[in-house]
Design an enzyme around this catalytic site. Structure first.
Site, short mmCIF file in Angstrom:
data_model
loop_
_atom_site.label_atom_id
_atom_site.label_comp_id
_atom_site.label_asym_id
_atom_site.label_seq_id
_atom_site.Cartn_x
_atom_site.Cartn_y
_atom_site.Cartn_z
N ALA A 106 19.64 39.48 66.07
CA ALA A 106 20.48 40.60 66.50
C ALA A 106 21.96 40.31 66.26
O ALA A 106 22.74 41.21 65.98
CB ALA A 106 20.24 40.87 67.98
N GLU A 162 22.57 41.37 59.39
CA GLU A 162 21.89 41.20 58.11
C GLU A 162 21.75 42.52 57.35
O GLU A 162 21.46 42.54 56.16
CB GLU A 162 20.50 40.57 58.31
CG GLU A 162 19.44 41.47 58.93
CD GLU A 162 19.55 41.52 60.45
OE1 GLU A 162 18.87 42.35 61.06
OE2 GLU A 162 20.33 40.75 61.02
N ASP A 193 48.30 57.90 29.85
CA ASP A 193 48.64 58.58 28.60
C ASP A 193 49.22 59.94 28.92
O ASP A 193 48.91 60.53 29.97
CB ASP A 193 47.38 58.78 27.74
CG ASP A 193 47.01 57.51 26.98
OD1 ASP A 193 47.92 56.72 26.71
OD2 ASP A 193 45.83 57.35 26.66
N ASP A 234 42.19 55.58 25.19
CA ASP A 234 41.11 56.29 24.52
C ASP A 234 40.74 55.69 23.16
O ASP A 234 39.68 55.97 22.62
CB ASP A 234 41.46 57.78 24.35
CG ASP A 234 42.76 57.99 23.58
OD1 ASP A 234 43.33 57.00 23.09
OD2 ASP A 234 43.22 59.14 23.50
N ASP A 287 42.96 50.30 22.37
CA ASP A 287 43.30 50.31 23.79
C ASP A 287 42.43 49.36 24.60
O ASP A 287 42.72 49.09 25.77
CB ASP A 287 43.15 51.73 24.37
CG ASP A 287 44.25 52.66 23.89
OD1 ASP A 287 45.36 52.17 23.65
OD2 ASP A 287 43.99 53.87 23.77
N ASN A 289 18.76 46.44 67.49
CA ASN A 289 19.28 45.99 66.20
C ASN A 289 18.78 46.87 65.07
O ASN A 289 19.49 47.10 64.09
CB ASN A 289 18.85 44.54 65.96
CG ASN A 289 19.59 43.90 64.80
OD1 ASN A 289 20.80 44.05 64.69
ND2 ASN A 289 18.87 43.22 63.94
N ASP A 324 21.97 50.21 65.99
CA ASP A 324 23.03 49.71 65.12
C ASP A 324 23.01 50.38 63.75
O ASP A 324 24.03 50.87 63.26
CB ASP A 324 22.88 48.20 64.91
CG ASP A 324 23.21 47.41 66.16
OD1 ASP A 324 23.53 48.05 67.18
OD2 ASP A 324 23.14 46.18 66.12
#
Length: 884
Positions: free
Chosen positions: A280, A284, A326, A613, A617, A707, A711
């Site tokens: 708990a 995880e 650009d 593009d 580049d 848990n 949760d």
């Protein structure tokens, strides 16, 4: 062996006309016959395999061991509950991972490479998966070869084939070559182009001879399947956090067990409780929650035209404080239109619409050169190619100088492709009894290569005064934010080589074209500036043109905030670094300059986004923290090197993506802080009870249930919380900032202490109801059951209500809208319904050793559960009031 056959043979075998390509119907029939043109990847994990993957955890092994022990001592109900929790936890993990995988697969489908193909007599751009044997493919620089091709035409074509041959130097291609040796190596097959290789120079056409697994690359496809399960820096940090918390939790559990030994408690009960507390206490579920939040966020971003290829980019987006963009197509509409035409001594305004317009002799020659020296197409309102070239072809249509007609009459027999260094493109076209070179590009470069000029139909020597006149007109056009292109020609009686094309030219004139700013971009730039982000314009256009647009958009205020590539080259690295923050516009720059600009900004600690593009580049996109490729005009190389692709080539989309990235990061942070608070609350309740030698307020099964349900559901709902509208009013996040900065660590601890204390308080009230205290000994089972039920429900309820307060650290739930996150409201309702079912359904109540509560008891536990929410909201109110 296609390389040993002539192009005509390949065309005949596939029954295709190279001028028109396949018909749509024939392409569909062949697609059905041969299948999609994509490589088969390694098999994905099945649901069962995924399920067992989620059981491979040390604490899960311990929990399973505890289940086995409970079976041996006859506690079958506890064993069943432990096993159910383990199975449900794994199932939730599988569902989350499956959804994340599907979301990523959908994004990969959206980034499938595109290819130019001739169908029904037209050149179309389609997904490469739709290509079939017999298709006629058009290649140009920057495109990946979509299938194995027998080339039928080539013009200075070079293809980089390192993926097949290991040779990094591009191979020169010649469609007319025939290799009669049946054992000719792939690297020497100059008349072939192979799937997944890259055209780096020139242009060509080829007929598809193999697709998918039948291609050369298909034979080695087993090593090409890319693993998409990549942990982001955030996930790695959270994984490390989980391990640290795990060791702390295990340490606490060992301590609890040792204390229990001295206190002579029931060792088996404490053993199960210690193990349950360890599970708990450790969040995880974090990696799975983070994965699905990132995947769903990325899917949501794709709907606003931003395809994120790499999950780490989502985190980096929230820290971007420099956007290098650009101009053409990104800040502007990418609909270039020629509005002015100039031949010596004659300026002409071009109407926005209309055809059959009249032009003088010089003007006709100018338009003719522009159209013949263009690779774009424009037919029936549909266009392909560079927007600048499309504008020139459209200009030809207006004056009845259609591209199709001119290219048929003056066949292209050679060319010198555009180069960013020369800023020129030239073609060699066949005239009636001779040849003519047509050159277009930067007017200053053309004037340097010209010795004569066309004036009133006559070729005259080009004087210094005439050059000054041309440049003055070009500058005047640039001052009005027009992009200027010049054109020239050269007559010759022989077929010239590339090196001889661009010499002794005859300048004809120039045109001015405009690409107006996008309507929505100005507001986006204002929003970016308010968010602490500096927009930077980078363009190949003239300085005056660039600054005019930049002023209109609010990027720059004066010409002093601009610099050209030539001026940049004159600065030393130290000078450029010291002055970089003074500039907002970089004009007349080459792709090589982009890398220098990115590194200069990064040297000052900035997080830089860079758009691009072209093929060249790629280095700047790789060097930038976020490389952004254009989805419409971008080459496959640029898309491959980028972290994100804009499907609409729009600057506004970058700003929206940054906003989305900030919200995604904040949502993940909410989920983490919430889970840590909840887990700490459980640890506090158990640890304090053991330390003080009180009865345990919660059993192992209670902890496991909370848990799993209380949760996880709200944590996922917080992860997909609607975006904070004020997120773009804050400065960018420091990428080195701790996950628990700005008081978040303190809030997590205080929330946990509060939830744990209230759980103990509820347990105390339950005991007191029957006249017992926390220090009492020999408490009857029915009293313990009642008190534990109170603690169990308060722990669950306080966590569920507390999730509402976690939505925003400053604003109240009413300011952001109580029902604006319907998933969270749903998670809270489901949590309470399940909690009610556990204590009211007889067989569940017996299994969890709890009992039904009265209306009075429910009122009390709801009151307890609301305390964390009320206190959190009160602290927000106090902070806002004191801040004002």
């Amino acid at each position: 062996m296609w390389f040993s056959k002539a192009p005509e043979q390949a065309l005949n075998e596939f029954t295709v006309n190279p001028a028109t390509g396949l018909t749509t119907e024939e392409a569909k029939a062949r697609l059905a016959k041969y299948g999609e043109n994509k490589l088969k990847g390694k098999p994905k994990k099945g649901l069962i395999a995924l399920f067992f993957t989620h059981l491979q955890d040390m604490l899960i092994y311990v929990l399973l061991g505890a289940a086995v022990i409970t079976v041996f001592i006859g506690e079958y109900v506890d064993a069943v509950i432990i096993l159910l929790v383990v199975v449900l936890n794994a199932v939730i993990g599988v569902v989350q991972e499956y959804k994340a995988e599907k979301a990523i697969e959908a994004l990969q489908d959206m980034t499938t490479p595109r290819a130019l193909v001739k169908r029904d007599g037209e050149v179309r751009e389609i997904n490469s998966e739709e290509i079939v044997p017999g298709d006629i493919i058009v290649l140009d620089a920057g495109r990946f070869v979509p299938a194995d091709l027998r080339l039928i035409d080539s013009a200075n074509l070079k293809i980089e084939e390192s993926s097949l041959t290991g040779e990094s130097v591009p191979s020169e291609k010649n469609a007319n070559a025939i290799h009669e040796n049946s054992k000719t190596p792939i690297g020497d097959q100059s008349n072939m182009a192979f799937m997944s290789t890259l055209a780096t120079y020139g242009r060509g056409e080829g007929v598809v001879v193999a697709t998918a697994m039948a291609t050369e690359i298909g034979r080695i496809a087993t090593i090409l399947d890319e693993d998409i399960e990549e942990m982001t820096p955030l996930q790695k940090r959270l994984d490390e956090l989980g391990k640290i918390l795990g060791f702390l939790a295990i340490g606490i559990c060992v301590l609890i067990f040792i204390i229990a030994l001295f206190q002579q408690r029931d060792l088996f009960e404490m053993f199960i409780t210690a193990i349950s507390l360890a599970v708990a206490a450790i969040p995880e579920g974090l990696p799975a929650i983070v994965a699905i939040v990132l995947a769903l966020g990325v899917t949501r971003m794709s709907k606003i035209n931003a395809i994120v290829k790499k999950l780490p980019a989502v985190e980096s987006l929230g820290s971007v404080n420099i956007i290098c963009s650009d101009k053409t197509g990104t800040l502007t509409q990418n609909k270039m239109t020629v509005v002015k035409l100039y031949t010596f001594g004659n300026v002409k305004d071009i109407p926005a619409a209309g055809t059959g317009l009249e032009a003088g002799q010089d003007e006709q020659e100018l338009i003719k050169s522009f159209v013949l020296c263009s690779d774009a197409t424009y037919e029936n309102g549909q266009s392909t190619g560079d927007p600048t070239e499309v504008a020139l072809v459209v200009l030809g249509e207006k004056y009845d100088l259609a591209r199709r007609t001119l290219h048929a009459e003056y066949k292209r027999v050679g060319e010198k492709p555009f180069d960013s260094e020369r800023k020129l493109m030239s073609t060699l076209n066949k005239e009636e009894n001779a040849y003519r070179v047509h050159t277009k590009g930067a007017i200053d470069n053309i004037l340097e290569l010209s010795t004569t000029a066309l004036v009133n139909g006559r070729i005259v020597p080009l004087t210094a005064e005439m050059k000054a006149t041309y440049l003055k007109v070009a500058e005047e056009m640039s001052d009005h934010a027009l992009r200027v292109l010049g054109a020239a020609f050269k007559n010759t009686d022989r077929k010239l080589e590339q090196a001889d094309m661009e010499t002794d030219l005859t300048v004809i004139g120039l045109v001015g074209m405009i690409d107006p700013p996008r309507i929505e971009v100005r507001d986006s730039i204002h929003e970016a500036i308010n968010a602490g982000i500096t927009p930077i314009m980078i363009t190949g256009d003239h300085k005056n043109t660039a600054v005019a647009i930049a002023r209109e958009l609010g990027i720059a205020t004066s010409i002093e905030q601009s610099i050209t590539g030539a001026e940049l080259d004159q600065l030393s690295e130290e000078e450029f670094l010291s002055k970089i923050n003074n500039y907002r516009v970089f004009a007349r720059v080459s792709p090589e300059h982009k890398v220098k600009i990115v590194k200069a900004y990064q040297a000052h600690g900035n997080v830089v986004s860079m758009t691009g593009d072209g093929v060249n580049d790629a280095p700047s996109l790789k060097n930038a923290d976020i490389g952004v490729a254009m989805g419409i005009t971008g080459t496959d190389v640029a898309k491959g090197a980028s972290d994100m692709i804009l499907t609409d080539d729009n600057f506004t989309t970058i700003v929206h993506a940054i906003e989305e990235g900030r919200n995604i990061y904040n949502n993940i942070k909410k989920s983490v802080i919430f889970l840590l608070s909840c887990n700490l609350g459980e640890v506090v309740a158990i640890f304090v009870s053991v330390l003080c030698y009180w009865p345990l307020p919660l059993m192992a099964t209670h902890l496991l249930w909370i848990n799993l349900i209380t949760d996880t559901l709200p944590a996922i709902a917080l992860g997909i919380d609607p975006g904070n509208k004020d997120v773009m009013k804050k400065k960018p996040r420091d990428p080195k900032e701790s996950f628990f900065a700005n008081g978040d660590g303190f809030r997590a601890v205080m929330g946990g202490l509060l939830i744990g204390s209230l759980t103990l308080a509820a347990f105390y009230f339950g005991l007191r109801e029957y006249g017992y205290s926390l220090g009492s000994r020999s408490i009857p089972d029915e009293v313990l059951t009642y008190a534990r039920t109170m603690a169990f429900v308060v722990l669950a309820g306080s966590q569920l209500f507390y999730s509402l307060a976690m939505r925003d650290p400053d604003k109240s739930i009413f300011q952001i809208g109580l029902f604006s996150n319907k998933f969270l409201i749903g998670a809270i309702l489901v949590g309470f319904i399940l909690q009610f079912a556990v204590i009211s359904v007889p067989f569940l109540a017996a299994a969890f050793k709890v009992q039904m509560l009265s209306a009075h008891d429910w009122g009390l536990v709801i009151l307890f559960s609301l305390v964390p929410l009320v206190l959190k909201e009160s602290s927000k109110l106090f902070t806002r009031t004191s801040g004002n």
